[in-house]
Design a protein around this motif. Structure first.
Motif, PDB file in Angstrom:
ATOM      1  N   ASP A  24       7.619   1.686  -4.914  1.00 29.42           N
ATOM      2  CA  ASP A  24       8.206   2.555  -5.942  1.00 29.42           C
ATOM      3  C   ASP A  24       8.579   4.010  -5.544  1.00 29.42           C
ATOM      4  O   ASP A  24       9.312   4.576  -6.154  1.00 29.42           O
ATOM      5  N   THR A  72       2.865  -1.669  -4.381  1.00 28.05           N
ATOM      6  CA  THR A  72       3.638  -1.119  -5.704  1.00 28.05           C
ATOM      7  C   THR A  72       3.655   0.316  -5.505  1.00 28.05           C
ATOM      8  O   THR A  72       4.883   0.992  -5.511  1.00 28.05           O
ATOM      9  N   PHE A  73       2.645   0.923  -4.934  1.00 30.35           N
ATOM     10  CA  PHE A  73       2.796   2.454  -4.899  1.00 30.35           C
ATOM     11  C   PHE A  73       3.869   2.884  -3.732  1.00 30.35           C
ATOM     12  O   PHE A  73       4.976   3.540  -4.201  1.00 30.35           O
ATOM     13  N   LEU A  74       4.089   2.251  -2.806  1.00 29.98           N
ATOM     14  CA  LEU A  74       4.967   2.592  -1.729  1.00 29.98           C
ATOM     15  C   LEU A  74       6.120   2.393  -2.117  1.00 29.98           C
ATOM     16  O   LEU A  74       7.283   3.027  -1.718  1.00 29.98           O
ATOM     17  N   ASN A  93      -1.760  -3.077  -4.636  1.00 33.88           N
ATOM     18  CA  ASN A  93      -1.603  -1.718  -5.217  1.00 33.88           C
ATOM     19  C   ASN A  93      -1.003  -0.525  -4.308  1.00 33.88           C
ATOM     20  O   ASN A  93      -0.025   0.129  -4.544  1.00 33.88           O
ATOM     21  N   MET A  94      -1.256  -1.005  -2.794  1.00 31.23           N
ATOM     22  CA  MET A  94      -0.493   0.065  -2.062  1.00 31.23           C
ATOM     23  C   MET A  94       1.113  -0.265  -2.077  1.00 31.23           C
ATOM     24  O   MET A  94       1.916   0.381  -1.948  1.00 31.23           O
TER      25      MET A  94
END
Lengths: 198, 198
Positions: B193, B189-191, B186-187
């Motif tokens: 992106d 992916t977020f970072l 999750n981290m």
DNA sequence: CCTACCGATCGGTAGG
DNA sequence: CCTACCGATCGGTAGG
């Protein structure tokens, strides 16, 4: 509203003590900053501080709950608004960034030193923090349901965003090569793009 | 390499003291944790600790520089690699997330309590931190030049990413509803992106 | 707002 | 590794 003064009027002796305390708590940490140091900065003897405040912990209480109440107030405002989910999140993020830039010491202290609160304030603060994050996560989850936001764990995302902003510390301390406004736009771009579907 | 033990062999008394100290420093903060408390947890009298360590500050030194050296080592490895810029960044981020998950207390303490180091260790640590961030930012800037990464202020981005990861604290403490691996993905992916051009 | 002072606790040492 | 103990500093109070 809230204890952070935005004008120069009505600054009491107590306000000055709180302000200087926040500054010292930020620099050295709550436990490492002594009442004698605070008194020095204010320009009085340590014993004189107790004519304005009850204890060292009261100073921390005031600083922490001032910030927490501002957060809660903002959250209520955003929840009640008619903004889109993405606009709500952006509004919250800008609020946090602004707080970090304009009330740096209070926000910093409330973020890192709240563990030194004593009960019942400690559990109160823990509840407020937990609740705030849940409400923030609920907005993100709504955005995911409405397909405005990519599928991602909402609680993780809240933590990422809040801590990313809380870390502006080092920027503030270093030689400010970037302006506050630039910083804000950079953070918003980065954080909002992490949310959007690609 | 590094003081963090990955096997159960060769765990000396000193290692146990450091481990317990890290745990207490994380929970209460460096200043608020007393040598008597550490001794209690280890199961000896406070005075006995000094047969294994020189001072309370030595404990903090060991914890902080252990983590810092691991970071530097990883950075050198990544810089020397043939990876693409985006892959380099992802590798660094995964390293930080792994450290946060598997060496939580040490990393947490080194991140929030290093200010209590005393000289010459304090300025040494400040240098190491500054240097690390500069090298990280240089990688991002290279990515911008090569048009692999969108135009964004590199130093701000480094701060965002490192602090976002450093904030996993609350996740770790709360009822772990998500697994470490999920959290990591999750981290990332977020970072990542947040970095890519849209 | 200050002087004078308190009990508690701290990091650390001596000596065995 | 423990007992015994130290000087320093802490948050806070009394009394004016």
């Amino acid at each position: 509203m809230g204890r952070i003064k935005t004008t120069n009027k009505e600054i009491s002796r107590k306000d000055i003590i709180i302000e200087k305390a926040a500054s010292l708590f930020k620099e050295k940490g709550f436990k490492a900053a002594s009442m004698r140091e605070i008194a020095d900065v204010v320009g009085v003897e340590a014993a004189s501080l107790y004519n304005h405040i009850k204890s060292k912990n009261e100073l921390l209480n005031i600083i922490c709950f001032d910030v927490a109440n501002r957060y809660t107030h903002k959250m209520e405002e955003v929840e009640a608004s008619e903004l889109s989910v993405l606009a709500k999140i952006e509004s919250l993020l800008r609020f946090h960034i602004d707080g970090m830039i304009h009330h740096f010491e209070q926000v910093y202290v409330s973020d890192r030193e709240w563990k030194h609160l004593d009960n019942p304030y400690l559990s109160n603060m823990q509840n407020q923090r937990r609740t705030y994050r849940k409400r923030f996560a609920a907005i993100i989850e709504q955005g995911i349901k409405q397909k405005e936001i990519k599928k991602i764990d909402a609680s993780t995302t809240v933590l990422i965003m809040l801590h990313a902003i809380g870390g502006i510390e080092s920027w503030h301390r270093s030689t400010q090569k970037i302006s506050g406004k630039e910083l804000e736009e950079n953070m918003i771009t980065f954080l909002m793009d992490g949310l959007r579907k690609i």
